[in-house]
Scaffold this motif. Structure first.
Motif, PDB file in Angstrom:
ATOM      1  N   VAL A 149       0.703  -1.239  -0.310  1.00  0.00           N
ATOM      2  CA  VAL A 149      -0.220   0.212   0.380  1.00  0.00           C
ATOM      3  C   VAL A 149       1.096   0.878   0.143  1.00  0.00           C
ATOM      4  O   VAL A 149       0.642   2.275  -0.516  1.00  0.00           O
ATOM      5  N   GLU A 150       1.938   1.172   0.600  1.00  0.00           N
ATOM      6  CA  GLU A 150       3.226   2.710   0.316  1.00  0.00           C
ATOM      7  C   GLU A 150       3.367   2.470  -0.497  1.00  0.00           C
ATOM      8  O   GLU A 150       4.187   4.083  -1.216  1.00  0.00           O
ATOM      9  N   LEU A 152       2.121   1.952  -3.866  1.00  0.00           N
ATOM     10  CA  LEU A 152       0.519   2.533  -4.315  1.00  0.00           C
ATOM     11  C   LEU A 152       0.468   4.003  -4.308  1.00  0.00           C
ATOM     12  O   LEU A 152       0.627   4.876  -4.779  1.00  0.00           O
ATOM     13  N   ASP A 153       1.051   4.153  -2.750  1.00  0.00           N
ATOM     14  CA  ASP A 153       0.366   5.801  -1.769  1.00  0.00           C
ATOM     15  C   ASP A 153       1.490   6.339  -2.769  1.00  0.00           C
ATOM     16  O   ASP A 153       1.085   7.597  -2.250  1.00  0.00           O
ATOM     17  N   ALA A 154       2.479   5.479  -2.836  1.00  0.00           N
ATOM     18  CA  ALA A 154       3.885   6.894  -3.527  1.00  0.00           C
ATOM     19  C   ALA A 154       3.499   7.696  -4.596  1.00  0.00           C
ATOM     20  O   ALA A 154       4.009   8.240  -4.872  1.00  0.00           O
ATOM     21  N   ASN A 157      -1.418   9.487  -8.585  1.00  0.00           N
ATOM     22  CA  ASN A 157      -1.400  10.825  -7.933  1.00  0.00           C
ATOM     23  C   ASN A 157      -2.713  11.561  -8.406  1.00  0.00           C
ATOM     24  O   ASN A 157      -3.192   9.846  -9.358  1.00  0.00           O
ATOM     25  N   GLU A 180      -7.434  -2.399  -2.121  1.00  0.00           N
ATOM     26  CA  GLU A 180      -6.140  -1.119  -2.441  1.00  0.00           C
ATOM     27  C   GLU A 180      -6.249   0.083  -3.438  1.00  0.00           C
ATOM     28  O   GLU A 180      -6.319   0.994  -2.625  1.00  0.00           O
ATOM     29  N   ARG A 184      -7.221   3.908  -4.205  1.00  0.00           N
ATOM     30  CA  ARG A 184      -6.602   4.651  -4.328  1.00  0.00           C
ATOM     31  C   ARG A 184      -7.376   4.915  -5.706  1.00  0.00           C
ATOM     32  O   ARG A 184      -6.712   6.392  -5.918  1.00  0.00           O
TER      33      ARG A 184
END
Ligand code: C6P
Length: 406
Positions: A149-150, A152-154, A157, A180, A184
């Motif tokens: 998930v980290e 993906l979050d990085a 956008n 997840e 996102r």
């Protein structure tokens, strides 16, 4: 453990004078009698060109085509009018990339894919990015071979317009966090393209519940014949996408200089279809349902755990991706120290054991892992504990044949 070998006559033959141990199911699965009989029955009793003739036989062929679509749709949890028949996963993914991608991507947009993608979910996006001016960006696995998930979050956008990932990598065998990813991606207005080639035979799926926008599969990886596959797409997206291929049966009306198209899914099904294959795909899904997901999931997990336990005990075997059965489906990729994967596969073949060796159509992942190629054992519902023992015995034999001890 339940045994299914009676349903798969091909498995009763020898391989190089030894019992055939088929562990290349990630490449393609064997076909049960139930599927072969269904295909045979179609050609013996129902074959005609669907959607063309008004005579009874042609209408029965049309029914076979549409009823197969209904079975495939139900199997993956999709509405019937959202399932397009294709040749295979590659065609489904190309359809999305070329039709959706070329119509809706523009310079400044980003397409996010996983470095573990099969070339079929990578090369089309390279082309589409090049022709639309969109930028191709990569997600990378962590040290355990998992997409986090980290990560993906990085990477996701507001410029991300497409996220294309495999549900299960054909090399790492590990499940990606689809829920997840969808959450996102949708939060920034991107669509999710899920490659279910390696999961469809191993994990019960509900594409609507998962809320993915597209999902592509190949029949031959789920006990059906080669040359047939399916693409799920949300109806509202399919409706606004231009056709991929054009010609017979995908039109509403054709004039000399102007054509209107049939509604989806027919808009994406140009030309005469592989109805025999579609009937085989429906029969294969019926077969999987008759075996039952509880049996499939628990037996395959037990075999993978047994194989990993044996491999983890051999100091010269390196498994790619966390060497645990948790979240792993169908596939174990590995290398044997100081032995080329092709030598491993050839020596195992002399023991009757069929595995795949090579880059597995995932060269960017090979580069990321710092290897040129690897071996892969992949499992199906008909594999047994004896098959796993034959594999493990074979790995020791490889070392002996290569003069490296056991
Ligand atoms: N992987 C393997 O041995 P086709 O060839 O179109 O039926 O499937 C392509 C494909 C797409 N995505 C994934 C995750 C896949 O594993 C495959 C096919 C086979 O791994 C043949 S290269």
């Amino acid at each position: 453990m339940r045994r299914f070998s009676d349903d798969f006559p091909i498995l009763s033959q020898d391989n190089n004078g030894k019992r055939l141990v088929y562990l290349d199911n990630g490449a393609t699965t064997q076909k049960p009698k139930q599927v072969l009989d269904a295909v045979n029955r179609y050609y013996l009793t129902e074959n005609a060109n669907p959607h063309r003739g008004v005579y009874d036989l042609a209408m029965r062929a049309t029914d076979a085509h549409e009823n197969s679509r209904a079975t495939v749709a139900k199997f993956i949890g999709a509405p019937e009018d959202s399932v397009i028949f294709t040749q295979n996963t590659s065609e489904g993914l190309n359809l999305v990339a070329y039709s959706y991608g070329r119509a809706f991507l523009k310079p400044g947009d980003e397409v996010l894919i996983y470095v573990a993608e099969h070339h079929s979910n990578l090369v089309p996006w390279q082309w589409v990015a090049k022709t639309t001016g969109a930028e191709l960006k990569y997600l990378y696995p962590d040290a355990n071979g998992r997409l986090t998930v980290e990560e993906l979050d990085a990477k996701i956008n507001e410029r991300t317009k497409v996220v294309a990932v495999a549900h299960v990598s054909n090399v790492l065998g590990l499940e990606t966090p689809v829920e997840e990813i969808v959450k996102r991606a949708h939060a920034v207005g991107a669509v999710v393209v899920l490659d279910i080639a390696q999961s469809v035979a191993h994990i019960p799926l509900d594409v609507v519940k998962l809320d993915v926008d597209f999902a592509a599969l190949s029949g031959h990886k789920i006990y059906a014949p080669m040359g047939v596959g399916a693409l799920y797409g949300k109806k509202q997206l399919l409706e606004k996408m231009p056709p991929f291929l054009s010609g017979g049966d995908m039109i509403a009306a054709v004039h000399e200089y102007r054509t209107t198209y049939a509604e989806a899914p027919r808009k994406f099904e140009a030309g005469t279809r592989n109805v025999g294959g579609e009937v085989g795909l429906a029969a294969a899904m019926d077969y999987v349902n008759s075996v039952g997901w509880d049996t499939i999931v628990s037996q395959e997990e037990a075999l993978i755990a047994q194989a990993l336990e044996g491999m983890n005990a051999l100091p010269y075997v390196q498994v790619y991706g966390e060497a645990t059965a948790a979240g792993r489906h169908g596939v174990i990729s590995f290398n044997i120290e100081d032995v080329h994967p092709h030598d491993v596969a050839t020596i195992l073949d002399s023991d009757g054991v069929c595995i795949r060796a090579g880059h597995h159509c995932a060269q960017p992942l090979m580069e990321h892992l710092g290897i040129g190629s690897c071996c892969r054992a992949s499992f199906a519902l008909y594999n047994t504990e004896e098959d796993v023992q034959a594999l493990l015995k074979g790995l020791k034999h490889v070392r002996e044949v290569m003069g490296l001890g056991s």
